[in-house]
Write an enzyme that holds these catalytic residues in place. Structure first.
Site, PDB file in Angstrom:
ATOM      1  N   SER A 128       0.832  -1.106   0.123  1.00  0.00           N
ATOM      2  CA  SER A 128      -0.019  -0.049   0.039  1.00  0.00           C
ATOM      3  C   SER A 128       0.938   1.282   0.082  1.00  0.00           C
ATOM      4  O   SER A 128       1.974   1.223   0.437  1.00  0.00           O
ATOM      5  CB  SER A 128      -0.863   0.016   1.346  1.00  0.00           C
ATOM      6  OG  SER A 128      -1.594   1.212   1.248  1.00  0.00           O
ATOM      7  N   TYR A 141      -2.766  -0.538  10.935  1.00  0.00           N
ATOM      8  CA  TYR A 141      -2.726  -1.152   9.439  1.00  0.00           C
ATOM      9  C   TYR A 141      -1.478  -0.564   8.948  1.00  0.00           C
ATOM     10  O   TYR A 141      -0.742  -1.324   8.052  1.00  0.00           O
ATOM     11  CB  TYR A 141      -3.881  -0.579   8.661  1.00  0.00           C
ATOM     12  CG  TYR A 141      -3.912  -1.126   7.219  1.00  0.00           C
ATOM     13  CD1 TYR A 141      -4.603  -2.232   6.752  1.00  0.00           C
ATOM     14  CD2 TYR A 141      -3.430  -0.053   6.405  1.00  0.00           C
ATOM     15  CE1 TYR A 141      -4.801  -2.531   5.381  1.00  0.00           C
ATOM     16  CE2 TYR A 141      -3.579  -0.681   5.050  1.00  0.00           C
ATOM     17  CZ  TYR A 141      -4.320  -1.644   4.409  1.00  0.00           C
ATOM     18  OH  TYR A 141      -4.172  -2.118   3.097  1.00  0.00           O
TER      19      TYR A 141
END
Length: 232
Positions: A128, A141
């Site tokens: 990501s 996260y």
């Protein structure tokens, strides 16, 4: 890499980006195992559904034993960001690490010997832009994705001698159920799947799929003030 001759395992392939990846690979002639906790929920014609919960060691072991011809592993399975580091329950924070770090590692450890035995191949970890930038509301996260990026760099070096190329995909928001409540601009998962598979075929180590990921990587060189200009 000639993906038309590859046998690929995609984790979390029953929906969203994993399903888009499986469809893209099928379109290029690859043989595709679609890993999912519930293989009955895999609805993409042409794939081989396989039960796989990346957080359950017995499930990971069984999936490796049930295959034998895998040459490419795509670690896509994940959980949505839902925990901040100061206020959320520690179990929720551990879930992020168990999924994105330990789960990814477990699958890589289970399938690397198989890929090597088949003459080598590749592993692609779906990361990501948040591997490089942290948002407080999604701190767990972001930390897990940063750890997964470091894991990717370490495995890349360890597995090179076994003819396994380890790549990472960095991307911002995609239009999937995981971020259905996010109002920011989102990419089409099919477009990102095409970019990811193009990068995999080309042997690219870091695949930057959109402007958000490119901007996040570029900001690293500027230090904390460039990454977090809101800080005093």
């Amino acid at each position: 890499m000639d993906l038309s001759a590859a046998t690929v395992l995609v984790t979390g392939a029953n929906r969203g980006f994993g399903r888009a990846l499986a469809a893209e690979l099928l379109g290029r002639g690859a043989t595709v195992y679609a890993g999912a906790r519930d293989p009955d929920r895999v609805d993409l014609p042409g794939v081989k559904p396989i039960a796989l919960d990346i957080t359950a060691p017995a499930s990971v072991k069984a999936a490796a034993q049930a295959t034998g011809d895998v040459t490419v592993l795509i670690n896509n399975a994940g959980s949505p960001p839902n925990a901040d580091l100061l206020n959320s329950d520690l179990d929720d924070i551990r879930l992020e690490m168990d999924t994105h770090f330990f789960g990814t590692l477990a699958v890589a450890r289970a399938f690397a010997p198989q890929i090597a035995a088949n003459g080598g191949g590749a592993i692609l970890n779906v990361l990501s832009g948040l591997s490089w930038v942290s948002f407080p509301d999604a701190g767990a996260y972001c930390a897990a994705k940063s750890a997964e990026w470091s894991l990717t760099n370490a495995l890349r070096q360890q597995l090179a001698g076994r003819h396994i190329r380890v790549a990472a995909l960095h991307v911002g928001y995609m239009d999937t159920d995981m971020v259905r409540d996010v109002t920011s601009e989102k990419s089409d998962p099919a477009d990102i799947a095409r970019i990811a598979v193009d990068g995999l075929a080309a042997g690219t180590y870091e695949i930057l799929a959109d402007n958000a990921s490119r901007q996040a990587q570029a900001a690293l060189a500027g230090g904390v003030s460039a990454i977090y200009p809101q800080l005093p």
